[in-house]
Design an enzyme around this catalytic site. Structure first.
Site, PDB file in Angstrom:
ATOM      1  N   ASN A  71     -13.515   3.006  -8.816  1.00 46.05           N
ATOM      2  CA  ASN A  71     -13.130   3.122  -7.402  1.00 46.05           C
ATOM      3  C   ASN A  71     -14.330   2.944  -6.468  1.00 46.05           C
ATOM      4  OD1 ASN A  71     -11.039   6.023  -8.102  1.00 46.05           O
ATOM      5  ND2 ASN A  71     -10.475   3.869  -8.186  1.00 46.05           N
ATOM      6  N   ARG A  74     -15.549   0.275  -3.580  1.00 47.80           N
ATOM      7  CA  ARG A  74     -14.934   0.117  -2.252  1.00 47.80           C
ATOM      8  C   ARG A  74     -14.521   1.440  -1.608  1.00 47.80           C
ATOM      9  NH1 ARG A  74     -12.013  -0.631  -6.411  1.00 47.80           N
ATOM     10  NH2 ARG A  74      -9.953   0.276  -6.581  1.00 47.80           N
ATOM     11  N   ASP A 131      -1.406   1.879  -1.391  1.00 47.23           N
ATOM     12  CA  ASP A 131      -1.559   0.563  -2.008  1.00 47.23           C
ATOM     13  C   ASP A 131      -0.254   0.098  -2.642  1.00 47.23           C
ATOM     14  OD1 ASP A 131      -1.282   2.295  -4.070  1.00 47.23           O
ATOM     15  OD2 ASP A 131      -3.064   1.663  -5.170  1.00 47.23           O
ATOM     16  N   ASN A 132       0.883   0.645  -2.187  1.00 48.21           N
ATOM     17  CA  ASN A 132       2.132   0.236  -2.837  1.00 48.21           C
ATOM     18  C   ASN A 132       3.277   0.190  -1.827  1.00 48.21           C
ATOM     19  OD1 ASN A 132       3.934   2.847  -3.149  1.00 48.21           O
ATOM     20  ND2 ASN A 132       1.804   3.447  -3.458  1.00 48.21           N
ATOM     21  N   CYS A 178      11.383  -4.648  10.010  1.00 46.21           N
ATOM     22  CA  CYS A 178      11.673  -5.830  10.839  1.00 46.21           C
ATOM     23  C   CYS A 178      10.757  -6.988  10.400  1.00 46.21           C
ATOM     24  CB  CYS A 178      11.408  -5.556  12.312  1.00 46.21           C
ATOM     25  SG  CYS A 178      12.427  -4.295  13.075  1.00 46.21           S
ATOM     26  N   CYS A 192      -5.157  -3.807  -6.367  1.00 44.14           N
ATOM     27  CA  CYS A 192      -6.613  -3.864  -6.535  1.00 44.14           C
ATOM     28  C   CYS A 192      -7.016  -3.782  -8.002  1.00 44.14           C
ATOM     29  CB  CYS A 192      -7.272  -2.721  -5.780  1.00 44.14           C
ATOM     30  SG  CYS A 192      -7.218  -2.930  -3.999  1.00 44.14           S
ATOM     31  N   CYS A 249      17.881  -4.935  11.597  1.00 40.58           N
ATOM     32  CA  CYS A 249      17.004  -4.154  10.718  1.00 40.58           C
ATOM     33  C   CYS A 249      17.737  -2.901  10.205  1.00 40.58           C
ATOM     34  CB  CYS A 249      15.754  -3.727  11.487  1.00 40.58           C
ATOM     35  SG  CYS A 249      14.711  -2.581  10.568  1.00 40.58           S
TER      36      CYS A 249
HETATM   37 ZN   LIG Z   1      13.060  -2.379  12.125  1.00 41.38          ZN
END
Ligand SMILES: [Zn+2]
Length: 254
Positions: A71, A74, A131-132, A178, A192, A249
Site C-alpha cells: 500500500n 501511494r 475503490d469499488n 445519472c 489497483c 434515474c
Molecule cells: Zn440520478
C-alpha cells in the site's frame, strides 16, 4: 456566532485567515464541520491529510483494512511502521500528528447497506475514497436520501476522475447513477491490486477531492456538481464533461 480563535489557531490557520474568501468566519465553519471520508487508501490519504491540516473539526474515517507493505507506494498517510495495523488507527495517528485539534472518529468496518445511513447521518458531507463500485453506488444512494453532498473520485493507472453530487437539490444537479446507471461487469474493472497505478496520480485526485470538500464547506467558487473532471496524467491534461440529470434515474428521479 463563531467561537474566538486562540493565539495558536491564529498562527496555524494564518494563511486561511488572510484570505477574504475564508477569513475567521470561514475557518470557524471548517472547525465546526464534520466530514466523513470512506477509505483510508490512495485517495483517502492526501484527502485526510489536507482536511486535517485545514482544521476540519471532525473527520470520520471508515476502512476495514490493515496496512500492507504494497500500500505504501501511494497510501501516504501510512508509515512503514504501521504495516499490519488497522488503517483507521494508522490514519488517526498521522492526523493527530499534523493537527491535534482535529477529532478523528474511526470505524474499522466496511460500509454496507445495513450500516450506511447510521454512519453517514452524523456528518455534513461525504468524500468517497473507496475503490469499488458497490460502495460508490451505496454512498450515492444514501447521500441522496440523507441530502449530504458527496465528493467522489476514481482512479485508473494513469487517469483519474472526480465530481460532486448534490442531486437532492433537484434539477439540474445529477447523481452518480445519472452519470453511470449500472456498474460495469466486475471483470472489466481493474483495481489497483491487479492493474497497478502510478502512485502520485492517486495523490492528485485525493488532493483535488480535498479542495472540492473545502469549497463546498466554504461555499467557494463553482461546485463540481454537474461536471465530471477528468485527469490524464500521461498527457498532463484536464478536461471537463457536463453531466446532465437523467430524468429516468432510478435514484434521483423518484
Ligand atoms: Zn440520478
Amino acid at each position: 456566532m463563531a467561537a474566538e480563535l486562540s493565539e495558536a489557531q491564529f498562527q496555524r490557520y494564518a494563511r486561511h485567515l488572510i484570505l477574504n474568501e475564508v477569513g475567521e468566519a470561514g475557518q470557524a465553519r471548517l472547525m465546526a464541520a464534520r466530514v466523513l471520508v470512506v477509505g483510508a487508501g490512495g485517495l483517502g490519504s492526501p484527502l485526510l491529510l489536507y482536511l486535517a491540516a485545514a482544521g476540519i473539526g471532525t473527520l470520520g474515517v471508515v476502512d476495514d483494512d490493515v496496512v500492507d507493505l504494497s500500500n505504501l507506494q501511494r497510501q501516504i498517510i501510512h508509515p512503514t511502521a504501521a504495516i499490519g495495523a488497522r488503517k483507521v488507527e494508522s490514519a488517526r495517528a498521522a492526523l493527530h500528528a499534523i493537527n491535534p485539534e482535529v477529532t478523528v472518529e474511526t470505524v474499522a468496518r466496511r460500509i454496507e447497506a445495513a450500516n450506511a445511513e447510521a454512519l453517514i447521518d452524523p456528518y455534513d458531507l461525504v468524500a468517497d475514497g473507496s475503490d469499488n463500485f458497490t460502495t460508490r453506488y451505496l454512498l450515492n444512494d444514501v447521500c441522496y436520501r440523507l441530502k449530504k453532498p458527496l465528493i467522489g473520485a476514481a482512479l485508473a493507472p494513469f487517469e483519474g476522475q472526480i465530481s460532486t453530487f448534490k442531486a437532492y437539490l433537484g434539477p439540474p444537479h445529477p447523481c452518480y447513477r445519472c452519470l453511470f446507471r449500472e456498474p460495469p461487469p466486475p471483470d472489466l474493472v481493474p483495481r489497483c491490486e491487479t492493474a497497478g497505478i502510478l502512485g502520485a496520480v492517486a495523490g492528485v485526485m485525493g488532493t483535488l477531492q480535498a479542495v472540492e470538500v473545502l469549497k463546498e464547506l466554504l461555499d467557494l467558487g463553482s461546485s463540481l456538481s454537474g461536471t465530471l473532471l477528468l485527469y490524464d496524467a500521461l498527457n498532463a491534461g484536464f478536461h471537463r464533461i457536463t453531466v446532465p440529470r437523467d430524468p429516468d434515474c432510478p435514484t434521483c428521479s423518484a
